[in-house]
Scaffold this active site. Structure first.
Site, PDB file in Angstrom:
ATOM      1  N   TYR A  54       0.841  -1.210   0.000  1.00  0.00           N
ATOM      2  CA  TYR A  54       0.000   0.000   0.000  1.00  0.00           C
ATOM      3  C   TYR A  54       0.872   1.255   0.000  1.00  0.00           C
ATOM      4  O   TYR A  54       0.697   2.136  -0.856  1.00  0.00           O
ATOM      5  CB  TYR A  54      -0.919  -0.008   1.221  1.00  0.00           C
ATOM      6  CG  TYR A  54      -1.908   1.136   1.231  1.00  0.00           C
ATOM      7  CD1 TYR A  54      -3.022   1.129   0.394  1.00  0.00           C
ATOM      8  CD2 TYR A  54      -1.738   2.242   2.073  1.00  0.00           C
ATOM      9  CE1 TYR A  54      -3.941   2.182   0.391  1.00  0.00           C
ATOM     10  CE2 TYR A  54      -2.646   3.297   2.082  1.00  0.00           C
ATOM     11  CZ  TYR A  54      -3.742   3.258   1.243  1.00  0.00           C
ATOM     12  OH  TYR A  54      -4.649   4.304   1.237  1.00  0.00           O
ATOM     13  N   LYS A  87       1.359   4.062  -3.130  1.00  0.00           N
ATOM     14  CA  LYS A  87       0.987   5.478  -3.019  1.00  0.00           C
ATOM     15  C   LYS A  87       2.218   6.364  -3.276  1.00  0.00           C
ATOM     16  O   LYS A  87       2.081   7.474  -3.813  1.00  0.00           O
ATOM     17  CB  LYS A  87       0.367   5.766  -1.647  1.00  0.00           C
ATOM     18  CG  LYS A  87      -0.958   5.044  -1.406  1.00  0.00           C
ATOM     19  CD  LYS A  87      -2.043   5.391  -2.416  1.00  0.00           C
ATOM     20  CE  LYS A  87      -3.415   4.827  -2.042  1.00  0.00           C
ATOM     21  NZ  LYS A  87      -4.462   5.113  -3.019  1.00  0.00           N
TER      22      LYS A  87
HETATM   23  N1  LIG Z   1     -10.140   5.828   4.244  1.00  0.00           N
HETATM   24  C1  LIG Z   1      -8.973   6.338   4.538  1.00  0.00           C
HETATM   25  O1  LIG Z   1      -8.667   6.581   5.712  1.00  0.00           O
HETATM   26  C2  LIG Z   1      -7.979   6.668   3.453  1.00  0.00           C
HETATM   27  C3  LIG Z   1      -6.767   7.262   3.849  1.00  0.00           C
HETATM   28  C4  LIG Z   1      -5.843   7.594   2.872  1.00  0.00           C
HETATM   29  C5  LIG Z   1      -6.126   7.339   1.545  1.00  0.00           C
HETATM   30  N2  LIG Z   1      -7.297   6.750   1.185  1.00  0.00           N
HETATM   31  C6  LIG Z   1      -7.524   6.504  -0.255  1.00  0.00           C
HETATM   32  O2  LIG Z   1      -8.786   7.006  -0.636  1.00  0.00           O
HETATM   33  C7  LIG Z   1      -9.308   6.237  -1.737  1.00  0.00           C
HETATM   34  C8  LIG Z   1     -10.750   5.824  -1.423  1.00  0.00           C
HETATM   35  O3  LIG Z   1     -10.710   4.965  -0.301  1.00  0.00           O
HETATM   36  P1  LIG Z   1     -11.957   4.698   0.675  1.00  0.00           P
HETATM   37  O4  LIG Z   1     -11.459   4.880   2.039  1.00  0.00           O
HETATM   38  O5  LIG Z   1     -13.166   5.413   0.228  1.00  0.00           O
HETATM   39  O6  LIG Z   1     -12.102   3.118   0.457  1.00  0.00           O
HETATM   40  P2  LIG Z   1     -13.351   2.162   0.151  1.00  0.00           P
HETATM   41  O7  LIG Z   1     -14.575   2.629   0.856  1.00  0.00           O
HETATM   42  O8  LIG Z   1     -12.834   0.792   0.366  1.00  0.00           O
HETATM   43  O9  LIG Z   1     -13.592   2.416  -1.414  1.00  0.00           O
HETATM   44  C9  LIG Z   1     -12.645   2.022  -2.369  1.00  0.00           C
HETATM   45  C10 LIG Z   1     -13.287   2.151  -3.726  1.00  0.00           C
HETATM   46  O10 LIG Z   1     -12.338   1.669  -4.709  1.00  0.00           O
HETATM   47  C11 LIG Z   1     -13.017   0.726  -5.515  1.00  0.00           C
HETATM   48  N3  LIG Z   1     -12.134  -0.268  -6.119  1.00  0.00           N
HETATM   49  C12 LIG Z   1     -11.203  -1.040  -5.536  1.00  0.00           C
HETATM   50  N4  LIG Z   1     -10.639  -1.879  -6.447  1.00  0.00           N
HETATM   51  C13 LIG Z   1     -11.254  -1.610  -7.632  1.00  0.00           C
HETATM   52  C14 LIG Z   1     -11.140  -2.129  -8.935  1.00  0.00           C
HETATM   53  N5  LIG Z   1     -10.278  -3.104  -9.244  1.00  0.00           N
HETATM   54  N6  LIG Z   1     -11.925  -1.598  -9.908  1.00  0.00           N
HETATM   55  C15 LIG Z   1     -12.802  -0.612  -9.641  1.00  0.00           C
HETATM   56  N7  LIG Z   1     -12.976  -0.083  -8.411  1.00  0.00           N
HETATM   57  C16 LIG Z   1     -12.202  -0.588  -7.425  1.00  0.00           C
HETATM   58  C17 LIG Z   1     -14.015   0.064  -4.584  1.00  0.00           C
HETATM   59  O11 LIG Z   1     -14.988  -0.618  -5.327  1.00  0.00           O
HETATM   60  P3  LIG Z   1     -15.667  -2.019  -4.790  1.00  0.00           P
HETATM   61  O12 LIG Z   1     -16.778  -1.608  -3.888  1.00  0.00           O
HETATM   62  O13 LIG Z   1     -16.117  -2.665  -6.055  1.00  0.00           O
HETATM   63  O14 LIG Z   1     -14.586  -2.780  -4.086  1.00  0.00           O
HETATM   64  C18 LIG Z   1     -14.548   1.292  -3.866  1.00  0.00           C
HETATM   65  O15 LIG Z   1     -15.480   1.961  -4.673  1.00  0.00           O
HETATM   66  C19 LIG Z   1      -8.344   5.058  -1.920  1.00  0.00           C
HETATM   67  O16 LIG Z   1      -7.480   5.317  -3.004  1.00  0.00           O
HETATM   68  C20 LIG Z   1      -7.571   5.022  -0.614  1.00  0.00           C
HETATM   69  O17 LIG Z   1      -6.272   4.470  -0.760  1.00  0.00           O
HETATM   70  C21 LIG Z   1      -8.230   6.400   2.107  1.00  0.00           C
END
Ligand SMILES: NC(=O)c1ccc[n+]([C@@H]2O[C@H](COP(=O)([O-])OP(=O)(O)OC[C@H]3O[C@@H](n4cnc5c(N)ncnc54)[C@H](OP(=O)(O)O)[C@@H]3O)[C@@H](O)[C@H]2O)c1
Length: 239
Positions: free
Chosen positions: A162, A166
């Site tokens: 991860y 990033k």
């Molecule tokens: N939450 C945090 O604290 C945090 C912190 C830093 C960075 N981020 C970044 O923010 C972004 C959004 O994360 P989130 O927290 O909202 O996570 P999340 O709720 O798990 O959502 C992730 C999204 O990515 C989609 N995805 C994953 N693999 C995919 C694929 N192969 N094709 C199409 N869609 C795919 C998922 O779709 P499915 O439902 O189909 O799996 C979901 O819509 C990510 O890039 C993450 O690294 C999050």
């Protein structure tokens, strides 16, 4: 070509992506919900309203990238905002020395290679915009400065797949922003904060409304805004 501002958000069926789409739609954007699960993507678009559209985008299937570009070209003729939001973190909590190589490969495939390919395919449509904005959802965990500081506040969150993906994504931001420096397109990396989502977990302090604010800010930067940066809200982060 229509004057409506068009924003595509990947991984927008839930979490930070869905909230980013909701907030951009509230600002008057026509939003395109990229998602690999049609039922969830359609439901997400319906929950936003008539200015939201579902488009199948599976980061594991590049055929969906060119189909998406064709659809946007036919319907709108341009793209103003690309939020590269879809991401995974399957090696969370694992030691770099013990992480199965397939898990690392899968993480880089989704978080880096697919994202780069999708961006390349959509770039001609972004060039048609008077103010193109690319937002790459990174993480503070992608900061090499913090990962190399043993006392940094990221604590034990030091998995290689991860964090490494990033960091590579941040390099894509920096190199692409340099390439596009004389165009109307700005490219920035966003750290949303630690946000309550399926990825962030229950213990995260931020709700999605706050988690989407950095993406929305970078998606709507004015002409004199930054490019090639790495931000949480308007705070610059150490690479
Ligand atoms: N939450 C945090 O604290 C945090 C912190 C830093 C960075 N981020 C970044 O923010 C972004 C959004 O994360 P989130 O927290 O909202 O996570 P999340 O709720 O798990 O959502 C992730 C999204 O990515 C989609 N995805 C994953 N693999 C995919 C694929 N192969 N094709 C199409 N869609 C795919 C998922 O779709 P499915 O439902 O189909 O799996 C979901 O819509 C990510 O890039 C993450 O690294 C999050």
């Amino acid at each position: 070509m229509s004057n409506t501002k068009i924003a595509l958000i990947t991984g927008a069926n839930k979490g930070i992506g869905l909230e980013t789409a909701r907030q951009l739609a509230a600002l008057g954007y026509e939003v395109v919900i990229g998602a690999r699960k049609p039922a969830e993507g359609r439901a997400a678009a319906a929950s936003i309203g008539a200015n939201a559209h579902f488009l199948p985008i599976d980061m594991s299937n590049p055929a969906t990238f060119s189909a998406a570009a064709t659809w946007i070209e036919d319907k709108f003729g341009h793209l103003d905002v690309l939020v590269n939001n879809a991401g995974i973190g399957p090696d969370n909590g694992m030691k770099p020395s013990e992480t199965p190589i397939e898990l690392i490969r899968q993480t880089f495939d989704t978080n880096v290679f697919a994202l780069v390919e999708l961006t390349q395919i959509l770039l001609p449509l972004l060039r048609e915009s008077p103010a193109g904005r690319i937002v790459n959802l990174s993480s503070i965990l992608g900061s090499i400065s913090l990962n190399s500081d043993f006392d940094a506040q990221i604590g034990e969150w030091r998995s290689f797949g991860y964090n490494g993906s990033k960091a590579a994504l941040n390099m894509f931001t920096a190199t692409l922003a340099f390439e596009l420096r004389d165009t109307n397109i700005k490219v920035n990396s966003a750290h949303p904060g630690w946000v309550k989502t399926d990825l962030g977990g229950e213990g995260a302090p931020l709700e999605v409304a706050e988690g989407a604010s950095t993406s929305v800010r970078l998606a709507t930067l004015p002409a004199d805004g930054p490019t090639g940066g790495y931000f949480h809200n308007d705070e610059k982060l150490p690479w």
